[in-house]
Enzyme design. Structure first.
Site, mmCIF file in Angstrom:
data_model
loop_
_atom_site.group_PDB
_atom_site.id
_atom_site.type_symbol
_atom_site.label_atom_id
_atom_site.label_comp_id
_atom_site.label_asym_id
_atom_site.label_seq_id
_atom_site.Cartn_x
_atom_site.Cartn_y
_atom_site.Cartn_z
ATOM 1 N N LEU A 29 32.319 41.474 33.978
ATOM 2 C CA LEU A 29 32.475 40.960 35.349
ATOM 3 C C LEU A 29 33.704 40.076 35.546
ATOM 4 C CD1 LEU A 29 28.744 40.231 36.241
ATOM 5 C CD2 LEU A 29 30.181 42.149 36.956
ATOM 6 N N ASN A 35 37.533 51.366 31.825
ATOM 7 C CA ASN A 35 36.456 50.743 32.598
ATOM 8 C C ASN A 35 35.546 51.839 33.154
ATOM 9 O OD1 ASN A 35 35.050 48.626 34.021
ATOM 10 N ND2 ASN A 35 36.108 49.265 35.892
ATOM 11 N N HIS A 76 32.982 52.547 36.399
ATOM 12 C CA HIS A 76 32.600 52.021 37.719
ATOM 13 C C HIS A 76 31.517 52.931 38.304
ATOM 14 C CE1 HIS A 76 33.041 49.785 41.414
ATOM 15 N NE2 HIS A 76 32.962 50.939 42.050
HETATM 16 C C1 GRF Z 1 27.057 49.624 35.094
HETATM 17 O O1 GRF Z 1 26.528 50.134 36.281
HETATM 18 C C2 GRF Z 1 28.562 49.697 35.144
HETATM 19 O O2 GRF Z 1 29.049 50.787 35.841
HETATM 20 C C3 GRF Z 1 28.911 48.453 35.889
HETATM 21 O O3 GRF Z 1 27.984 47.495 35.417
HETATM 22 C C4 GRF Z 1 26.800 48.140 34.972
HETATM 23 C C5 GRF Z 1 26.580 47.699 33.555
HETATM 24 O O4 GRF Z 1 25.385 48.164 33.024
HETATM 25 N N1 GRF Z 1 30.306 48.147 35.711
HETATM 26 P P1 GRF Z 1 25.093 47.931 31.478
HETATM 27 O O5 GRF Z 1 25.288 46.445 31.173
HETATM 28 O O6 GRF Z 1 26.005 48.785 30.685
HETATM 29 O O7 GRF Z 1 23.647 48.326 31.303
#
Ligand code: GRF
Length: 204
Positions: free
Chosen positions: A83, A100, A102
């Site tokens: 994040l 990354n 998304h």
């Molecule tokens: C996923 O939906 C990813 O696309 C987004 O954050 C979420 C992370 O999920 N960037 P996780 O921590 O891998 O379970």
């Protein structure tokens, strides 16, 4: 083709990180996860890493993160639910080496403010019939880097943001694994805004 050293940066649950760790273990990806770095000491991804005997570090300072990545001779950095915004100098240093994921079909529902549930809420509100997920190389524009792979997921009439997020997350795991696999096999070639996929070389 040599085995690549992978670093994962993650802030939350880490189900995507788990998929990468599993795929490396099963030799589906020609890489080894050397380190998992989180900005959040409570992130469940840290526990997952420890269970897989992978080094974990909680660090928010990008100078220190850079040093760690150099120490571990990292070839590929994966943002798996990370994040924090990366500084420009960091992105430049690791150009075309940061992937990354998304949870939408870029360029829809992406960029500043589109993270977590906001992405799926916006998709539902707009009434789109399909959404999905995208992997891309990271550049200085939020979610604006060269697209590697995308996967379409149908939006159902009775979906809410939670059911949609869940169905998309299931597709994120194989998409991210595939992206890391291709990277580690030197099969992703970036030219401008395009990523060209190269055929697998026969090894004799
Ligand atoms: C996923 O939906 C990813 O696309 C987004 O954050 C979420 C992370 O999920 N960037 P996780 O921590 O891998 O379970």
């Amino acid at each position: 083709m040599s085995t690549k050293n992978i670093a994962i940066l993650a802030s939350g649950s880490g189900s995507n990180a788990q998929a990468i760790m599993d795929a490396c273990k099963q030799n589906e990806i020609a890489g080894v996860v050397r380190i998992i770095i989180s900005d959040n000491p409570k992130a469940y991804v840290l526990q997952r890493a420890e269970e897989n005997n992978i080094k974990t570090v909680v660090e928010r300072d990008f100078e220190k993160i850079k040093n760690l990545l150099e120490q571990e001779k990292i070839d590929l950095i994966v943002l798996a639910g990370y994040l924090k915004i990366l500084p420009k100098s960091f992105i430049k240093q690791f150009e075309n080496k940061i992937i990354n994921i998304h949870p939408s079909l870029i360029p829809s529902f992406c960029g500043e403010g589109f993270y977590g549930e906001h992405v799926h809420r916006a998709a539902i509100e707009r009434g789109v019939k399909v959404s999905g997920c995208t992997t891309h190389f990271v550049n200085e524009i939020a979610d604006g880097g060269p697209i590697i792979f995308q996967k379409v997921v149908e939006v159902k009439q009775d979906d809410d943001y939670k059911t949609l997020a869940k169905r998309i997350l299931e597709q994120e795991h194989p998409l991210l694994v595939k992206s890391c696999k291709y990277f580690c096999e030197d099969r992703l070639e970036v030219k401008g805004h395009m990523v060209y996929i190269k055929e697998k070389k026969c090894e004799h």
